[in-house]
Design a protein around this motif. Structure first.
Motif, PDB file in Angstrom:
ATOM      1  N   TRP A 144     -22.179  14.893 -29.278  1.00 26.85           N
ATOM      2  CA  TRP A 144     -21.510  15.819 -28.358  1.00 26.85           C
ATOM      3  C   TRP A 144     -22.109  15.725 -26.961  1.00 26.85           C
ATOM      4  O   TRP A 144     -21.394  15.674 -25.950  1.00 26.85           O
ATOM      5  N   HIS A 145     -23.442  15.690 -26.892  1.00 24.66           N
ATOM      6  CA  HIS A 145     -24.119  15.599 -25.603  1.00 24.66           C
ATOM      7  C   HIS A 145     -23.813  14.280 -24.905  1.00 24.66           C
ATOM      8  O   HIS A 145     -23.649  14.244 -23.682  1.00 24.66           O
ATOM      9  N   TYR A 146     -23.744  13.225 -25.678  1.00 20.37           N
ATOM     10  CA  TYR A 146     -23.390  11.931 -25.088  1.00 20.37           C
ATOM     11  C   TYR A 146     -22.030  12.023 -24.401  1.00 20.37           C
ATOM     12  O   TYR A 146     -21.844  11.514 -23.286  1.00 20.37           O
ATOM     13  N   GLY A 147     -21.100  12.700 -25.059  1.00 14.76           N
ATOM     14  CA  GLY A 147     -19.780  12.866 -24.462  1.00 14.76           C
ATOM     15  C   GLY A 147     -19.816  13.660 -23.173  1.00 14.76           C
ATOM     16  O   GLY A 147     -19.030  13.399 -22.239  1.00 14.76           O
ATOM     17  N   MET A 148     -20.721  14.633 -23.082  1.00 19.50           N
ATOM     18  CA  MET A 148     -20.803  15.466 -21.881  1.00 19.50           C
ATOM     19  C   MET A 148     -21.440  14.742 -20.704  1.00 19.50           C
ATOM     20  O   MET A 148     -21.116  15.030 -19.539  1.00 19.50           O
ATOM     21  N   ILE A 149     -22.368  13.823 -20.966  1.00 16.99           N
ATOM     22  CA  ILE A 149     -23.120  13.219 -19.860  1.00 16.99           C
ATOM     23  C   ILE A 149     -22.696  11.798 -19.513  1.00 16.99           C
ATOM     24  O   ILE A 149     -23.144  11.261 -18.496  1.00 16.99           O
ATOM     25  N   ARG A 150     -21.843  11.189 -20.315  1.00 14.96           N
ATOM     26  CA  ARG A 150     -21.569   9.756 -20.114  1.00 14.96           C
ATOM     27  C   ARG A 150     -20.907   9.463 -18.768  1.00 14.96           C
ATOM     28  O   ARG A 150     -21.070   8.364 -18.217  1.00 14.96           O
ATOM     29  N   GLU A 151     -20.156  10.444 -18.215  1.00 12.21           N
ATOM     30  CA  GLU A 151     -19.539  10.248 -16.900  1.00 12.21           C
ATOM     31  C   GLU A 151     -20.466  10.669 -15.763  1.00 12.21           C
ATOM     32  O   GLU A 151     -20.125  10.522 -14.589  1.00 12.21           O
ATOM     33  N   ARG A 152     -21.610  11.250 -16.109  1.00 15.17           N
ATOM     34  CA  ARG A 152     -22.651  11.630 -15.140  1.00 15.17           C
ATOM     35  C   ARG A 152     -22.171  12.663 -14.114  1.00 15.17           C
ATOM     36  O   ARG A 152     -22.667  12.706 -12.984  1.00 15.17           O
ATOM     37  N   THR A 153     -21.225  13.502 -14.482  1.00 14.07           N
ATOM     38  CA  THR A 153     -20.786  14.551 -13.561  1.00 14.07           C
ATOM     39  C   THR A 153     -21.820  15.675 -13.542  1.00 14.07           C
ATOM     40  O   THR A 153     -22.512  15.910 -14.540  1.00 14.07           O
ATOM     41  N   ARG A 154     -21.921  16.359 -12.415  1.00 16.57           N
ATOM     42  CA  ARG A 154     -22.871  17.470 -12.305  1.00 16.57           C
ATOM     43  C   ARG A 154     -22.581  18.542 -13.345  1.00 16.57           C
ATOM     44  O   ARG A 154     -23.477  19.029 -14.022  1.00 16.57           O
ATOM     45  N   ASP A 155     -21.313  18.914 -13.468  1.00 13.85           N
ATOM     46  CA  ASP A 155     -20.951  19.979 -14.397  1.00 13.85           C
ATOM     47  C   ASP A 155     -21.240  19.577 -15.841  1.00 13.85           C
ATOM     48  O   ASP A 155     -21.753  20.390 -16.630  1.00 13.85           O
ATOM     49  N   GLY A 156     -20.917  18.339 -16.184  1.00 15.28           N
ATOM     50  CA  GLY A 156     -21.149  17.878 -17.548  1.00 15.28           C
ATOM     51  C   GLY A 156     -22.620  17.818 -17.897  1.00 15.28           C
ATOM     52  O   GLY A 156     -23.033  18.260 -18.980  1.00 15.28           O
ATOM     53  N   CYS A 157     -23.432  17.319 -16.989  1.00 13.39           N
ATOM     54  CA  CYS A 157     -24.878  17.202 -17.248  1.00 13.39           C
ATOM     55  C   CYS A 157     -25.530  18.582 -17.314  1.00 13.39           C
ATOM     56  O   CYS A 157     -26.404  18.822 -18.162  1.00 13.39           O
ATOM     57  N   PHE A 158     -25.106  19.491 -16.433  1.00 13.00           N
ATOM     58  CA  PHE A 158     -25.699  20.828 -16.443  1.00 13.00           C
ATOM     59  C   PHE A 158     -25.276  21.588 -17.698  1.00 13.00           C
ATOM     60  O   PHE A 158     -26.072  22.314 -18.296  1.00 13.00           O
ATOM     61  N   ARG A 159     -24.037  21.399 -18.119  1.00 15.17           N
ATOM     62  CA  ARG A 159     -23.578  22.048 -19.350  1.00 15.17           C
ATOM     63  C   ARG A 159     -24.362  21.516 -20.550  1.00 15.17           C
ATOM     64  O   ARG A 159     -24.758  22.284 -21.434  1.00 15.17           O
ATOM     65  N   ALA A 160     -24.594  20.215 -20.580  1.00 19.39           N
ATOM     66  CA  ALA A 160     -25.361  19.630 -21.683  1.00 19.39           C
ATOM     67  C   ALA A 160     -26.761  20.226 -21.731  1.00 19.39           C
ATOM     68  O   ALA A 160     -27.264  20.584 -22.806  1.00 19.39           O
ATOM     69  N   PHE A 161     -27.399  20.358 -20.573  1.00 20.00           N
ATOM     70  CA  PHE A 161     -28.739  20.950 -20.536  1.00 20.00           C
ATOM     71  C   PHE A 161     -28.721  22.380 -21.059  1.00 20.00           C
ATOM     72  O   PHE A 161     -29.541  22.769 -21.886  1.00 20.00           O
TER      73      PHE A 161
END
Length: 313
Positions: free
Chosen positions: A272-289
């Motif tokens: 799931w986390h891989y899916g959130m960060i693979r595009e390296r968007t700010r929102d996706g990476c912060f949500r993953a954290f």
């Protein structure tokens, strides 16, 4: 709370709101990331329910020390934070609180945590000293260490050996020696520290990916910058190393269906986390954290669930 709302409050409430902002009270994910591996270690060290006293000591101590760490970090980073969009309005950086006041709050919180430790054993008291030292060093590691998240990983993992030390060291004069402490904390506990360090590297690299552009501009060092285009692969590898070590080290004590299901659920979260960060968007990476504490909770429930079923016979 914005500045306008704070100004409309009575003085004491405005001050309290400022202190709560300083310690990130409205963002509990930070202390939950420390709490779950610590409680997992406490349950394993106690072979089950550790008792209300130790549960309260470690839970409150975690919250207090994380809050104190926020104070130290914001003082150390005040000149950098004003150049980062996400941190520009923190109390010290925005000028709403002085450095001296923030340090006083941090010292009071750390002292309260130390008072809690004093109710346990010599082992925990001795281990709290290097734990505090690493917490003080971490904010400055970002100037000199290419992957300061590793230093944070050590700081965030000291609850693990403290949990084992609390259970395995009998109080007494002899227990105050460092040699007694080394003998009291088994090698598996230090292995769990290494495992937890990889988890911290994973989620704090996600956090660093949010601020990478700002950090490059101001000259801050982070694992996201060091890994470069290998950042997503590195985060995924850190997660997998964490689960492999955590599962391997704890399996002899808590292995079985419940813990196995917890490991499987944690692995699903890694995907799931891989899916959130693979595009390296700010929102996706912060949500993953922000959602990482669910992985820690999952692993803790695997440990606690094993002992709960065992107690039921």
């Amino acid at each position: 709370m914005n500045h306008a709302n704070a100004a409309a409050l009575p003085a004491w409430r405005a001050k309290l709101a400022l202190y709560l902002d300083l310690i990130r009270w409205n963002r509990p994910a930070g202390w939950l990331l420390l709490l779950w591996p610590t409680l997992s270690a406490l349950w394993v060290a106690a072979s089950g329910w550790p008792g209300w006293h130790l549960l309260l000591v470690f839970t409150l101590g975690t919250i207090l020390m994380r809050s104190a760490g926020c104070c130290i970090n914001d003082v150390a980073d005040r000149d950098f934070d004003r150049h980062v969009k996400r941190t520009a309005q923190r109390p010290i950086t925005s000028g709403r609180m002085s450095v001296r006041e923030a340090l006083a709050v941090g010292a009071a919180l750390a002292f309260a945590a130390f008072l809690l430790v004093l109710t346990t054993t010599p082992a925990a008291i001795l281990l709290s000293l290097p734990a505090l030292a690493v917490a003080l060093v971490y904010p400055y590691a970002k100037r000199h260490v290419s992957m300061p998240q590793a230093v944070l990983g050590v700081a965030f993992s000291f609850g693990i050996p403290m949990a084992f030390g609390v259970m395995q060291v009998e109080s007494g004069v002899a227990a105050w020696s460092w040699s007694s402490l080394v003998a009291a904390v088994p090698w598996q506990a230090w292995g769990l520290v290494v495992s937890n360090l990889f988890w911290v590297l994973a989620y704090d690299t996600e956090y660093a990916m949010v601020d990478r552009d700002d950090d490059l501009r101001i000259g801050m060092k982070t694992s996201a910058i060091t890994l470069g285009r290998w950042d997503v692969a590195g985060v995924t590898a850190f997660y997998l190393l964490h689960l492999a070590l955590w599962g391997g080290l704890l399996w002899p004590a808590v292995g079985g269906a419940v813990f196995g299901l917890a490991l499987a659920a944690a692995l699903a979260q890694v995907v799931w986390h891989y899916g959130m960060i693979r595009e390296r968007t700010r929102d996706g990476c912060f949500r993953a954290f922000r959602l990482n504490h669910w992985l820690g909770l999952t692993l803790f429930l695997g440990v606690a669930g094993h002992y709960a079923l065992k107690a039921l016979g």
